[in-house]
Structures are given as C-alpha cells and as structure tokens.
Write an enzyme that holds these catalytic residues in place. Sequence first.
Site, PDB file in Angstrom:
ATOM      1  N   ALA A   1       0.681  -1.256   0.244  1.00 58.76           N
ATOM      2  CA  ALA A   1       0.120   0.277  -0.030  1.00 58.76           C
ATOM      3  C   ALA A   1       1.193   1.114  -0.433  1.00 58.76           C
ATOM      4  CB  ALA A   1      -0.925  -0.503   1.509  1.00 58.76           C
TER       5      ALA A   1
ATOM      6  N   GLU B   1      -0.998  -9.338  -0.223  1.00 66.14           N
ATOM      7  CA  GLU B   1      -2.278  -9.495  -0.272  1.00 66.14           C
ATOM      8  C   GLU B   1      -3.202  -9.221  -1.570  1.00 66.14           C
ATOM      9  OE1 GLU B   1      -2.210  -6.666   2.656  1.00 66.14           O
ATOM     10  OE2 GLU B   1      -3.315  -8.111   4.341  1.00 66.14           O
TER      11      GLU B   1
ATOM     12  N   GLU C   1       4.234  -5.976   7.451  1.00 70.87           N
ATOM     13  CA  GLU C   1       3.203  -4.805   8.352  1.00 70.87           C
ATOM     14  C   GLU C   1       4.295  -4.590   9.560  1.00 70.87           C
ATOM     15  OE1 GLU C   1       2.179  -7.129   6.374  1.00 70.87           O
ATOM     16  OE2 GLU C   1       0.838  -5.632   4.794  1.00 70.87           O
TER      17      GLU C   1
ATOM     18  N   GLY D   1       0.481  -5.567   1.284  1.00 73.84           N
ATOM     19  CA  GLY D   1      -0.556  -5.302   0.888  1.00 73.84           C
ATOM     20  C   GLY D   1      -0.272  -6.065  -0.845  1.00 73.84           C
TER      21      GLY D   1
END
Length: 711
Positions: A66, A108, A128, A105
């Site tokens: 992200a 993910e 993270e 992300g």
Amino acid sequence: MRDASKPVTYDELGFVGLIRFDNPPVNALNHQVRTGLAEALARATKSPQIKAVLIISGGNMFSAGADLKEFDGPLAEPSLQQLQAAIEMAPVPVVAAISGLALGGGLELALACHYRIAHKSAKLGLPEITLGIVPGAGGTQRLPRLIGSRPALEMILSGAPIAAADAMAKGLVDKVVGGDLGDSAINHCKSLVHDRLGPRPTRNLTVSGNLDESTISEILGAHARALKGRTTQKLVVDAVRAAVLPFADGIAIEAANANKSLASRESLALRHVFFAERESGKVEGLPQRATQPEINRVAIVGAGTMGSGIAMVFADAGRSVTLIDTDDAALARSGTAIRSNYASSVKRGRLSQEIADERMSRIRGRTKLADVAAADIAIEAVFEDMDLKKKVLSSLDSLLPADRLIATNTSALSVTELGRATAHASRVLGLHFFVPAQASKLLEIVRGKDTTLDTLAIALDVAKLLKKFPVVSGDAFGFIGNRMMLDGYFREAEQLLLEGASPQQVDTALEQFGFAMGPQRVSDLGGNDVGTKVRVQLFKRESRPDPYFVIADRLTKLGRLGQKTGRGFYRYLEGRRDAFPDPDVDKLIEELASERGIVGREIGDEEIVERCVLALINVGAMVLDDGIATRASDIDVVWTSGYGFPRHLGGPMFYADTLGLAHVVKRIRHYHEKLGYYWCPAGLIERLAAENSTFEQWDRQRKAGVLTLAV
Ligand code: NAI
C-alpha cells in the site's frame, strides 16, 4: 511509452486477459492503481473469449504494498478488499505473476488470486509488523489457508520476506520459474485452461494446523527480542487464530485488529521513524547534477577498529578498497579481524564462502599513503589526534585530484579545523561511522564551515551506496548523537549513580523502558577509556564543569576499562558478557559522591527513566535550536538507528511530542530547580510548549518554509 496517468493497461492475448500495472518505483497499490486493476478485471471477465486472467507488474517488482501515506485518512474506493473480492469471484482463473518483491498489500493482492507463479529471484512477505500494523487486506486469513496457521503466524510475526523457492515449498506459490516471467506466466495460464482448472478462491480453503497456546508462545518467544515492549503481536495472534472461523467472521476480526493497530501509538511511532529515515537524506539546496560521480575505488587510512569496519562496509557494497596503515602489525591485525568477521558470517549462514571470499578480495592492505592516488574518495580513520589527522588530511589533499571527497571519521574533533589544514577545505567533511561500522545503520555526515553542497551531495551518495541512513550534522561539540548522549542521557545516568542508584538499577530501568542496552553496560562494552579519550578531545572545544563523568573517568584511570579488562562498571567472567555487580564500584561511587557533598538516597525506577529521557530530549531541543540538526525527525533517526532508543517509541523528539511538550517543560523546570543549571530548559521546547505545538509541527513548518533556518 509508459503513460503515468494510466498505471494499468489491459490487453488480450488470445484467450488470456493480460493486466499490467506499473507505478514506479515500488508499484504501490494506490487509489489509481486499484481503480485501474478493478476496471481491467471487469473488462476481462466481461470479454467472452477470455478464459484466464494474468496480473503482472509492468516493471520488475510485483508490488511493495500500500501507499503508506494513504493510511492517514480513510481509504478511497475501490479498497484493496473490494478488488480482492472481485478477483476471487471472477468466473475464470486469475493468476498473479510475481517478480521482485511482493510485500504487504502486494502479497495480499497475490493471495487473493487463484494461482501464483513467481520468478526464482522474487521475495514474498508481510512486513507490516515492522510498522506496528496487523496486515489488513486478508493477509491473516488467506495466508493460513494457503500455508497453514503456524507457518503463517511465523511469517507475519517475523515480518521478513521469504525467497520464491521457500514460498513454493510452503505452498504459497504454485510454480517458480527462471527466465522471462511474462512468457512463463502466459504459458501457465494456457495450461490451466487446457487442464480445465478453474477459479480457486483462497477464501474457500480450510486452514490446516492448530495454534495452541504452547505453539503461540514458542513462536512469540522466537521473536521476543525484536518485539520487546511491543503490542502489535497480540493483535496479530488474535487475527491469525480467527482464520479457522468462516472467512467473513475472520476478516471482521482482522479488520478490527488492523484498525486498532493503525491507531496505536506504537504504529504511529514506527511509521514516524520509517518516514524520518527516508527524509533524513534530503538536504535543501543540493546541486542538480547531470551525472553522479562514480564511487568505485575507496581509500581508507588507518586500519584500526573503525578503518577495518569501514573497509568491510565498502567491500560489502561491491567497491574496491585500499586500506592503508603505516604500521605493518596493525595491518596484519586488521586482516585477521576482517577474515574472522567474514568467517563468522559464513558460519552463521549469512554469507556463502564464495561471496565472503569475493568481498575479502576487494580489500587490499597497503603501507604507503601514495597508494590512495587512484581513489574516488578517501576516508581517514587514524588515531583521534588533531595534529596527526591534520597531517594525514593534508597529504591526502595533495595526493588526490581536487574533485575527490576527503572525509574524516573523527568523533570529536572540529571538522572545520581539520579541513583548513588542507588547501581545499571545501571538499572535506566528516563521515561519522558507528561501531560496529558493518552493522550500524547510522551515518552522521558532519558539515564543516567550508564544506560545499557539492561535497555534501557526494557524501549522501556514499550513504545510499552503503544503505545507511545519513543524518547531516553541524560541526559542534559531539555533533548530534554524542552531544545528546554526553550532555543529556549518560550525564544524567552518572548523576543518578552519584545520588545513590546502582549501575544495574539504572541499566535495568532503561532497558525496561526499551533501550537495547543500559548506559553503563554500553560504556563497558565500548570501553570506558574510549569515552574518556573522546571527552578529553571534546573538552578542547568546550569544557563542562565537575561532576561530568567523574565515575567513568575514574574507572578508566583505574584500568577498569569494561568487558575487555574483565572489570568496568561491572565485573565480567573470562569470555562471558554477563555483567555482575561489583561492590568495589559501589564504594568508589560513594566516595566520589561524598567528595562532592552528595548524599545518597533511594531512587525509584520511574525517576531514573524520566530524568534520563527528559535530559536527552532537552539537549536534543538545544541541538535543534542551535541549527546543529535540521529536523527533529533527524534526531529520531540518530537515536533509533545509532544509539538503541526504542523504535516503537519513535525516537526522543517524537516521544516528547507524545508526552506533550507542556508536560515535558513542566518536568524539566522541576529538575532545573532541583538539580541546577544543566537542566535549564531549551528555548525551543519552551516556545513550542507555549504555542501548544509539537516537534513534528515544527518540522512541518520548516519544510514548508514558514520558519527561517536557524543556521
Ligand atoms: P584505532 O586505534 O583502532 O586505529 C587507528 C589506526 O590508525 C591504527 O591502526 C594506527 O596504526 C593507524 N595510524 C596511525 N597513524 C597513521 C598514519 N599516519 N597513517 C596511517 N595509519 C595510521 O582507532 P579507531 O578506534 O579505529 O578510531 C579511528 C578513528 O575513528 C578515530 O578518529 C576515532 O575517534 C574514530 N571513531 C572511533 C569510534 C570507536 O568507537 N572506536 C567510533 C567512531 C569514530
């Protein structure tokens, strides 16, 4: 040509829908990319001839995740979760082709695809936790479904990426290939269609493996050091455990925990440090250069502890090093130290023998200074002696072409004065490496009064090359780090000893606060004599009144140099690092205290921590006010990367903000009244507190040019 306004493209190659996304430098999944991916997917799934969809990066990195800046506000739609749902529901198989990095992300996104193919050089991970965040886009739910709950928890708690081969062994990817990933991935899509392998939504898989309490505490125990004082791991465990529930229920728990983590002080602090580390290398007014000077050959003068360490750092970065020492024996010792250092890396599995040999072969020892002539930059690391260093620098100046950087690794001497011993002070600056040079991430760059911005730019290139965080410091007493350590933190620790606290009480209290190691243990490790020598040099610049480090200096005088002599603030057993209290030291401290009329008393741990940390903050504010440091966040980088300040508290200046500057000033005034002049509150803290402001705001205003520079 890449069109930056359209980071996602869609093409049809026969029955394969090809979605490429390209958002350099790290392919962050920002709003524009998510929108593009969702639109391309919709087109593919509506197209009657499309039987498989391939998602691949247009560059050489799948995605580093992200865009962290988006975390500060509500995420614009489509969210990553909406995109993932669309992928999982797609009527045809969706394949992720992973090159470079798939992190956070990014991974993910790949987890939500039905199949994953990776290049053999790819790395996959959920880092993270290093930012105090629980993966919030299905990572805690889909990863356990693919690889089992235990390996998933291990991977999320470690935060470290794994190699493609390992990912394949764990079941995280279906295929690993070499060569051209795009071609292999398209072939993979074709074979899926040929074999009639349809969509395989990860959410429909069941989790294998059970996370009982003992497994959890075993995994937490393995990461205890990295997670000391932290809380995110509890939220992670909770979320991963929920992966056995129906997907929607597990995702709800993940979302709640991810939100909790995002709002936590710990995560705010860790993200602050993350951004501070990226900001520290930015310097106003740097020249725009058409080409960057090459830094291929490096000369290092002085093959002692520092010179040898610095030589290894450059060799690790692929540069060839000429290491010069006038003393043959010193050169031989250095060779042995470097070899044994690399050998231990090989033994621990960190390096292959082949790479270690290659790195060692890049370092050549020499005894004549004239051998520096071909170097692109030269770094001086001889004894800390003004006259000697002046002589060495002036010789370097005459041996090297005028455009080459000349740096000194001095920890205490005036860089300006050293520079003026040469005919080109403009190209001289300080490159202050920390011990051990190979491991410490910090590089203080000391700008003398005559150092030009062109020279500074080269020093910043050096930091980048060495993957270190550069922090630019003015040329003053102790630069940034040592000034704050000596005038603030360590001085207060000694004062507390004189007032009756024991070394182990002070160390333990500060270690519990989160410092990697308490101040007395640090002194014993580095050598009390090293500190004494630095202070002798510093006092030539500015002196400090008694009782400044009377204990450490007395220990040096007594030959109690620390671990290396088996005695210092503590006692040590031969070959061991455990520190044992020593009644002789308690007696010595009592004597030094009573000579100064200080009466011992019981001191609580809270007072120890408050005084040491507030002293650090106060001196930090003075360093800022004096223009020695440019940003409060630079100070946070210095202390988290070079001096063991707990990262999850954000560094001393960020921590001051979280305490509230009004409170900080009140307590500093309290100690000023009690302990005297050296607790005088820094003007900057008083001003910021009066304005109800913070160091973070001060940084922001200066960046926006609202305040003029103090220098
Ligand atoms: P060291 O005593 O281990 O090594 C100094 C080396 O310089 C010796 O091998 C000596 O033979 C050599 N040398 C002396 N005169 C020379 C000359 N004219 N030409 C070539 N070589 C010469 O010292 P260390 O600890 O490596 O420190 C070096 C510098 O780094 C000092 O300025 C020190 O203040 C600074 N520094 C030291 C740190 C530490 O903790 N040791 C940390 C950061 C900086």
